[in-house]
Enzyme design. Sequence first.
Site, short mmCIF file in Angstrom:
data_model
loop_
_atom_site.label_atom_id
_atom_site.label_comp_id
_atom_site.label_asym_id
_atom_site.label_seq_id
_atom_site.Cartn_x
_atom_site.Cartn_y
_atom_site.Cartn_z
N THR A 1 0.84 -1.20 0.00
CA THR A 1 0.00 0.00 0.00
C THR A 1 0.88 1.25 0.00
OG1 THR A 1 -0.18 0.16 2.43
CG2 THR A 1 -1.79 -1.22 1.27
N GLY A 2 0.30 2.34 -0.47
CA GLY A 2 1.06 3.59 -0.54
C GLY A 2 2.29 3.46 -1.42
N GLY B 1 7.95 7.17 -2.84
CA GLY B 1 8.66 6.99 -1.58
C GLY B 1 9.00 5.56 -1.22
N SER C 1 6.96 3.91 12.69
CA SER C 1 7.84 5.08 12.76
C SER C 1 8.44 5.16 14.15
CB SER C 1 7.03 6.36 12.48
OG SER C 1 7.80 7.51 12.79
N TYR D 1 -0.09 11.72 15.24
CA TYR D 1 0.75 10.83 14.43
C TYR D 1 1.53 9.88 15.33
CZ TYR D 1 4.25 9.29 11.03
OH TYR D 1 5.06 8.53 10.23
#
Length: 279
Positions: free
Chosen positions: A13-14, A18, A149, A163
């Site tokens: 996904t995404g 990047g 992250s 986030y």
Amino acid sequence: MVKRFEGKVVIVTGSSQGIGRATALLFAREGAKVTITGRDLNSLEESKKAILEVTHSEDSVNVVAADVTTSEGTDKIVNSTIEKFGKLDILVNNAGAAFNDENGKVGVEVGIGAYEKTFDINVKCVIDLIQKCRSHLIASKGEVVNVSSIAGGAHANPNFAYYCMSKSALDSMTRCFAIDLIEHGVRVNSVSPGIVATHFLNALGIPDEGVKKCYEYYKQHRDIIPSGGPGKPEEIAQVIGFLADRSMSSYIVGQSIIADGGTSLIMGMNCHDLSEVCK
């Protein structure tokens, strides 16, 4: 010579840019058939072009323009993958984002709307995709790699509280789902990148020139990134590939590998010379 992901089917996904694009390209180069997905069809076509330059086969890639935060979008991603390739071996949940408050607020004042959008893409859609891919992954004894992250760690970043919260939730989900799914032969792990040179800052409204200045600043301040600068998407893709490769990482279950150039090892006090302070 047999490539390490020969015969495997992967959803990333995404993957229109990047880390996602670099990851999809890595899998394709290593012999996998890949579903790439995102909302920007033009960017997806660029990813597809990069993959075809490696595979020279339309049968190696499945392009799905979809919004992963909707049930219709995740249905489209999963169903089209099974229809085209017949199975699923690896799910990479890379799509993610941070959102600014529409009124310019920061910290505790950021509106609940930003919270909802953040958790929709960083947490809810991952749950949705894992649930919808579960039976296919069990059938293939497959792998799930979530992209988290270092923002989900113990340190705080009040300007991006939602986030950070969402990535902490994703880390917990990785551990919990890993125990649930390993009983069925499916491994779940994650990678936690630090600062990586992608379009992440652009998506927050920072223009290219501002992003360039930001990265140059990081390169000049090893107290931010000890290794000397932002990571490359390809460096994170390599970690994802390692976690998805059972021949290399079979005994790793429910873990997150940090790839941040040493950023998370730095505390504020390390940025000051106490021998000078105490004179």
